[in-house]
Enzyme design. Sequence first.
Site, PDB file in Angstrom:
ATOM      1  N   HIS A 129       1.142   0.531   1.399  1.00  0.00           N
ATOM      2  CA  HIS A 129       0.720   1.874   1.502  1.00  0.00           C
ATOM      3  C   HIS A 129       0.133   2.078   3.034  1.00  0.00           C
ATOM      4  CE1 HIS A 129      -2.067   5.326   0.844  1.00  0.00           C
ATOM      5  NE2 HIS A 129      -1.404   5.720  -0.011  1.00  0.00           N
ATOM      6  N   ASP A 206      -5.430  -5.174  -1.482  1.00  0.00           N
ATOM      7  CA  ASP A 206      -5.520  -3.752  -1.765  1.00  0.00           C
ATOM      8  C   ASP A 206      -4.948  -3.463  -3.174  1.00  0.00           C
ATOM      9  OD1 ASP A 206      -4.964  -1.144  -2.351  1.00  0.00           O
ATOM     10  OD2 ASP A 206      -3.318  -0.772  -0.779  1.00  0.00           O
ATOM     11  N   GLN A 209      -3.497  -0.164  -6.987  1.00  0.00           N
ATOM     12  CA  GLN A 209      -2.551  -0.039  -8.208  1.00  0.00           C
ATOM     13  C   GLN A 209      -2.663  -1.095  -8.836  1.00  0.00           C
ATOM     14  OE1 GLN A 209      -1.047   2.678  -8.721  1.00  0.00           O
ATOM     15  NE2 GLN A 209      -1.014   3.708  -6.645  1.00  0.00           N
ATOM     16  N   LYS A 232      -8.086   6.210  -9.361  1.00  0.00           N
ATOM     17  CA  LYS A 232      -6.915   5.580 -10.194  1.00  0.00           C
ATOM     18  C   LYS A 232      -7.335   4.739 -11.005  1.00  0.00           C
ATOM     19  CE  LYS A 232      -4.435   5.630  -5.609  1.00  0.00           C
ATOM     20  NZ  LYS A 232      -3.632   6.578  -5.737  1.00  0.00           N
ATOM     21  N   CYS A 370       3.481   8.051   0.609  1.00  0.00           N
ATOM     22  CA  CYS A 370       2.617   7.181   1.913  1.00  0.00           C
ATOM     23  C   CYS A 370       3.216   5.684   2.219  1.00  0.00           C
ATOM     24  CB  CYS A 370       1.195   7.054   1.418  1.00  0.00           C
ATOM     25  SG  CYS A 370       0.200   8.732   1.520  1.00  0.00           S
TER      26      CYS A 370
END
Length: 413
Positions: A129, A206, A209, A232, A370
């Site tokens: 991202h 990261d 997700q 999220k 993104c």
Amino acid sequence: MNSLINNPQEIAQIRNDFPILQTKMNGKPFIYLDSAASTQKPKVVIDAITDLYTNYYSNIHRSVYHYSQLSTERYENAREIIRKFINANRFEEIIFTSGATESLNLIAYSYARFNLQEGDEIIITEMEHHANIVPWQQLAKEKNLILKYIPINERGELVWEEYAKLLSPRTKIVSLVHISNSLGTINPVKEIFAKAKKVGVVTCLDASQSIQHTQIDVQDLDCDFLAFSGHKLYGPTGIGVLYGKFDLLDKMVPFKTGGDMIKSVTLEKTIFADLPERFEAGTQNIEGAIGLAAAVIYFQSLGIDRILEYENHLLNYATEKIMEIPEVKIIGTAEKKASIISFILEDIHPHDIGTILDKQGIAIRTGQHCTQPVMKCFGIPATARASLAFYNTEEDINVLIKGLKTVIQTFNV
Ligand code: PMP
């Protein structure tokens, strides 16, 4: 384990926990297939925030009166809930930020800026991202660092052999996405980090997700830093988390300074506060932290194993159904995937797909998500993306399929 698959009653109950899922969009039952952008919020989260504002709201860490103490207690309790959730060792390792983007910037500007020298190398991937590309690019420009990218193959998987070649004695940081937001690929982060650790490289995940689609255990992953956003994970917007190992965080200099992050200030100098306050300058997002803690408790109460099993079932169902439409091509066909299906439909622009689906009450995301470098790898300008959560059903997917057939008819392809 009482499975959620073929358990429509419990799924209906879960859906009832989310007020927005009972609404209509454009006169049609609201079908939400954009949870990778942001998840919807259960009533317990909305209630926790309302309760704070209605019954005990005050600024934290500042005053001796009861409500301020209570707000502080709930805010700090939220930190503890998150610590346990990701199995961090110490509460000082949990820093509240505004989201994954700020967390990743904090690593770049408070860790890397002070610890990397000209010519040092940072490895990221082609599927990041922008939030895990741009801060590194900026820093590389400022400090003459070298940014290297692990490439992806035509299925949207990382090319493992290339990673081995990229690691060098100058590599100082490996920072990568756990689950790609535009491809759905689940990356073998544990193996990637293990290889980096062997040569003393700092690792950064990261988890934007993956925090909602895997069981995250920072000690098991052995990552040095980890970033995610509350919105999220069924929590509020504007709150996120940076996890960092104590020994690293404790040596870092904050990149945001001001009130609430100091031990003492004189006209001559400032002594910073201990962790975690050192990285939480200014009035914090109190309702965000309290709402996020409520979200985590709710999420855990459903049973993470059951959620993952059900979401995997839904992903397989959706993939099969979408593949039955010959005009559709799925972008991102990795062997290990989670809850995200990106696709293109002949040469119909994804925005047109999204607009026609919207009229039918279906919310999907369209664009480059993104992740412009991913789009470049696949030679496409954009995709349509359906992303799933445990509150979705097979029926949601059936409606999506019907909607896609309407798109095809409308454009006569
Ligand atoms: N990384 C990934 C993989 C993401 O999906 C996102 C959000 N789309 C981010 C980082 C940035 O999250 P936020 O905008 O909440 O800071």
